[in-house]
Design a protein around this motif. Structure first.
Motif, short mmCIF file in Angstrom:
data_model
loop_
_atom_site.label_atom_id
_atom_site.label_comp_id
_atom_site.label_asym_id
_atom_site.label_seq_id
_atom_site.Cartn_x
_atom_site.Cartn_y
_atom_site.Cartn_z
N ALA A 1 5.54 -12.61 24.78
CA ALA A 1 4.31 -11.95 24.31
C ALA A 1 3.70 -12.91 23.30
N TYR A 2 2.53 -13.42 23.62
CA TYR A 2 1.99 -14.56 22.89
C TYR A 2 0.89 -14.13 21.92
N TRP A 3 1.13 -14.38 20.64
CA TRP A 3 0.12 -14.08 19.62
C TRP A 3 -0.47 -15.40 19.13
N PRO A 4 -1.69 -15.75 19.57
CA PRO A 4 -2.26 -17.04 19.17
C PRO A 4 -2.82 -17.03 17.75
N GLY A 5 -3.09 -15.84 17.19
CA GLY A 5 -3.73 -15.79 15.87
C GLY A 5 -5.23 -15.96 16.00
N CYS A 6 -5.93 -15.91 14.86
CA CYS A 6 -7.40 -15.97 14.89
C CYS A 6 -7.90 -17.41 14.87
N GLN B 1 5.95 -6.12 29.56
CA GLN B 1 7.11 -6.01 30.46
C GLN B 1 7.76 -7.38 30.67
N GLY B 2 9.07 -7.43 30.46
CA GLY B 2 9.81 -8.64 30.79
C GLY B 2 9.72 -9.75 29.76
N ALA B 3 8.99 -9.50 28.66
CA ALA B 3 8.90 -10.55 27.64
C ALA B 3 10.20 -10.60 26.84
N GLU B 4 10.68 -11.82 26.62
CA GLU B 4 11.93 -11.94 25.88
C GLU B 4 11.71 -11.80 24.38
N LEU B 5 10.55 -12.21 23.94
CA LEU B 5 10.24 -12.13 22.51
C LEU B 5 8.75 -12.30 22.30
N MET B 6 8.35 -12.20 21.03
CA MET B 6 6.96 -12.46 20.68
C MET B 6 6.90 -13.87 20.10
N LEU C 1 0.83 4.23 20.33
CA LEU C 1 1.71 3.09 20.09
C LEU C 1 2.80 3.46 19.10
N SER C 2 3.91 2.75 19.19
CA SER C 2 4.99 2.96 18.24
C SER C 2 5.80 1.68 18.13
N TYR C 3 6.13 1.28 16.92
CA TYR C 3 6.94 0.08 16.73
C TYR C 3 8.40 0.47 16.58
N GLU C 4 9.24 -0.17 17.38
CA GLU C 4 10.69 0.04 17.25
C GLU C 4 11.31 -1.11 16.50
N LYS C 5 12.18 -0.78 15.57
CA LYS C 5 12.84 -1.80 14.75
C LYS C 5 13.45 -2.94 15.58
N GLY C 6 13.35 -4.15 15.05
CA GLY C 6 14.12 -5.24 15.64
C GLY C 6 13.39 -6.18 16.58
N LEU C 7 12.07 -6.29 16.45
CA LEU C 7 11.34 -7.25 17.29
C LEU C 7 11.75 -8.68 16.92
N THR C 8 11.82 -9.55 17.92
CA THR C 8 12.01 -10.98 17.63
C THR C 8 10.65 -11.67 17.71
N TRP D 1 10.24 -22.67 16.33
CA TRP D 1 11.57 -22.06 16.40
C TRP D 1 11.99 -21.88 17.85
N LEU D 2 11.01 -21.48 18.67
CA LEU D 2 11.30 -21.26 20.09
C LEU D 2 11.75 -22.55 20.77
N LEU D 3 11.08 -23.65 20.42
CA LEU D 3 11.44 -24.95 21.01
C LEU D 3 12.90 -25.29 20.71
N VAL D 4 13.28 -25.10 19.46
CA VAL D 4 14.62 -25.52 19.06
C VAL D 4 15.68 -24.50 19.50
N GLU D 5 15.37 -23.22 19.33
CA GLU D 5 16.41 -22.20 19.53
C GLU D 5 16.47 -21.65 20.96
N GLU D 6 15.36 -21.61 21.65
CA GLU D 6 15.35 -21.02 22.99
C GLU D 6 15.41 -22.10 24.07
N ILE D 7 14.57 -23.12 23.92
CA ILE D 7 14.56 -24.18 24.93
C ILE D 7 15.68 -25.18 24.63
#
Lengths: 300, 384
Positions: free
Chosen positions: A4-9, A70-75, A112-119, A125-131
């Motif tokens: 789930a990609y948040w590009p920012g403003c 759906q199916g997103a591993e993280l934000m 909408l509702s936020y559930e604790k524990g979003l990554t 960080w994604l480059l180093v830790e996921e890839i």
């Protein structure tokens, strides 16, 4: 991987080359970007200084939208300031169930509702830790040989360490150096690499703000950097767009190109400076463009 | 709790030595000492002083992280020498040698001793660090609500060690900035219901170009503080009370800047960068750009803006009209604003006071800052 990609403003406003280069780089890294185009600004820490609950609720909305993908591993975000401002709100939301319920009550109107524990991870960080840097190393098509790159993190992605999950296991405050190294470049260390670019006080104390930018750019120049790389578009505004004014304040010529993180990665993955939007910078990254054509020349 | 005994080990210290009166430049001085790994860097320095060189300058007193005397930089990071274990310091040292320097942003008197009077204490005095209450004294003690006192305990935890001052990045370029320690101290009185001059204090600290709006939001002080005082967090609370609650409009564009961003996001869902500058200088409306203060600033920024447009860095359409999220989502954002801003008092969660759910048996209601109120006890079912 799907994120789930948040590009920012700012990456879609005043630094469009950032959003553009991320879109170019993602498929090469096998990242599927599902853009959160309904989400709102993180408030860049300023809404929180107006009303903390408002900032927390606005970001809880973004988190809830991310959790619906759906199916997103993280934000994933591409902005140090978004990372810091969102982590701050998430820390409060995750810490206290009662408060979270209170915030979710406001979001309920929209279903909408936020559930604790979003990554929520910055691209760095994604480059180093996921890839992983080993895998990334194997994907490099144009190693950044002899390119001297100075890291510029942005405050929000390195402090405070606890909130951002920086410890001896996750040395997130050293990822840029490791990344530059993995891409084949030379890391240039200098005094200002984890300091403030000055952007937050540009409207309140312009001189101090530009002095900060100018000082760090000057330090990088003295350390013989060809360019800087930053995961923060707000730092980019002060370091690149305001660089001509910063030069006047510190009284020296700087001409230091500042690259966005996806641009540097894209360059190593074989993309051309132009398609990565480098011609759109205020300080033309001549040294980087010259370097890239020299490398092509050498290969041919 | 029984502690496993660990035998003494050798540690090498690299101390920054400097005596301004000597006329010589600063230099590094290395000494190898022997102590149990859990002993402090301060004990290491004192051993070096006793065994090898009595002229090493270090200030210390309690050796228990309560007097705040031995603030230094260890491997470039601020901290108390008495509160940093030798093995921990070595683990973070670049080459295995523990580097100790005097704190930054303050003149060095000798070696690791800095002039706290010239900077730190001067700034603390600047914020009138005592209760202002001229009214008739009550016959018995002042009765203060518990929440109000709990709220300011975080700032009262400050031991005046100067670690935050040492690392302040605003002060690095703008030495006059009142700074994190003094502003945290200011919150201690602004947040105290016995103080009668809350508003006057806030006007003073907002209007001063070196006051609350001169903080660059870099989190250095938050990271530096050995007592979790969160100085930057206290500065943001001062801004919230001054701006949101007291509506104090300062000459530094601080309040206008905050109002501008808050309003733009309500109107667009995203930041409209081009409107930020004129509104922050000229007033928070579309007409802000025609205010003389904004005009002057826009004119001086014109070369920057033009350059950005020519380079196609900035899309002219976005520069003019901004970018928006879809209408339906914008309405949802507006509803959030309306609901949150219509509350009679602001809610504010202070994790220093409430802790984290897993740390406590029962989730405790949060507290309070300035005019803010605790989160209601009865909220609907938890999502957790």
């Amino acid at each position: 991987m799907k994120v789930a990609y948040w590009p920012g403003c700012v990456s879609r406003g005043f630094t469009p080359e950032l959003h553009g280069s991320m879109a170019k780089v993602a498929p090469l890294l096998d990242i599927e970007l599902v853009e959160l185009d309904r989400a709102n600004c993180c408030g860049c820490g300023v809404i929180a200084e107006h009303n903390q609950e408002l900032a927390d609720t606005l970001n809880a909305r973004t988190f809830a939208l991310a959790q619906q993908v759906q199916g997103a591993e993280l934000m994933m975000n591409i902005c140090s300031t978004c990372q810091g401002a969102q982590s701050e709100c998430q820390e409060r939301l995750d810490a206290n169930a009662q408060y979270r319920a209170h915030v979710n009550e406001t979001l309920a109107g929209e279903g909408l509702s936020y559930e604790k524990g979003l990554t929520n991870k910055n691209f760095l960080w994604l480059l180093v830790e996921e890839i992983g840097l080993d895998k990334l190393r194997s994907m490099v098509k144009r190693p950044l040989t002899n390119l001297k790159v100075g890291p510029f993190y942005g405050c929000y992605i390195v402090r405070p360490r606890n909130r951002l999950g920086i410890d001896s296991e996750n040395q997130r405050d050293q990822y840029l150096e490791r990344l530059i190294d993995a891409l084949g470049g030379t890391v240039i260390e200098y005094a200002g690499m984890r300091k403030c670019c000055g952007f937050p006080i540009i409207t309140m104390n312009k001189e101090a703000s530009l002095k900060q930018a100018g000082m760090h750019l000057g330090d990088a120049l003295d350390a013989d950097a060809d360019c800087l790389v930053t995961p923060c578009p707000l730092c980019h505004l002060n370091l690149d767009m305001q660089q001509p004014l910063a030069e006047k304040v510190v009284g020296r010529e700087l001409q230091m190109p500042v690259l966005h993180l996806p641009q540097l990665v894209g360059l190593a993955l074989g993309l051309e400076p132009k398609e990565l939007g480098m011609s759109r910078h205020v300080v033309k990254p001549t040294s980087v463009i010259d370097w890239s054509s020299a490398v092509v020349g050498a290969a041919a | 709790m029984a502690e496993t005994h660990r035998p003494p080990e050798q540690f090498t210290l690299r101390l920054r030595r400097y005596d301004p009166e000597s006329g010589d430049a600063p230099y590094w001085d290395e000494h190898t000492i022997e102590l149990e790994p859990h002993r402090s860097v301060l004990e290491g320095i004192l051993q070096a002083k006793a065994k090898f060189d009595g002229s090493i300058g270090i200030r210390c007193s309690c050796r228990a992280a309560i007097c705040g005397s031995c603030g230094v930089r260890i491997n470039g990071e601020p901290g108390l020498a008495c509160h940093t274990h030798l093995d921990h310091a070595r683990a973070y040292a670049k080459d295995g040698v523990i580097e100790v320097e005097p704190m930054g942003n303050m003149p060095v008197i000798k070696d690791m001793i800095v002039d706290m009077d010239a900077v730190h204490w001067k700034k603390v005095k600047r914020v009138t660090p005592w209760l202002l209450n001229e009214g008739p004294q009550p016959e018995r003690e002042h009765i203060v609500p518990r929440e109000s006192m709990v709220d300011i305990t975080q700032t009262m935890a400050c031991i005046q060690c100067g670690a935050c001052v040492s690392d302040c990045l605003a002060m690095e370029v703008d030495p006059g900035f009142i700074g994190p320690a003094a502003l945290a101290k200011a919150y201690r009185f602004v947040g105290d219901p016995r103080d009668e001059e809350q508003r006057e204090r806030l006007i003073d600290l907002s209007q001063d170009p070196l006051g609350i709006y001169d903080c660059t939001h870099c989190f250095k002080c938050v990271q530096a503080c050995p007592k979790d005082v969160n100085p930057m967090g206290q500065i943001m609370r001062l801004r919230r009370i001054a701006g949101s609650d007291q509506k104090i409009v300062d000459q530094n564009n601080g309040h206008r800047h905050e109002e501008t961003i808050t309003t733009l996001i309500k109107g667009y869902g995203l930041l409209h960068e081009a409107e930020m500058l004129p509104r922050s200088y000229g007033g928070n409306s579309w007409f802000g750009k025609f205010h003389p203060a904004a005009g002057k600033e826009l004119l001086s920024s014109l070369p920057v803006v033009l350059r950005a447009l020519v380079k196609r860095k900035v899309n002219p359409k976005i520069a003019m009209f901004g970018h928006k999220i879809p209408r339906q989502d914008l309405n949802a954002v507006k509803k959030i604003y309306e609901k949150v801003e219509s509350r009679p008092t602001r809610y504010e969660l202070n994790l220093y006071v409430t802790g984290y759910d897993e740390d406590v048996e029962e989730p405790v209601a949060s507290v309070v800052a300035g005019n803010a109120q605790s989160v209601p006890q009865s909220t609907e079912g938890s999502t957790n």
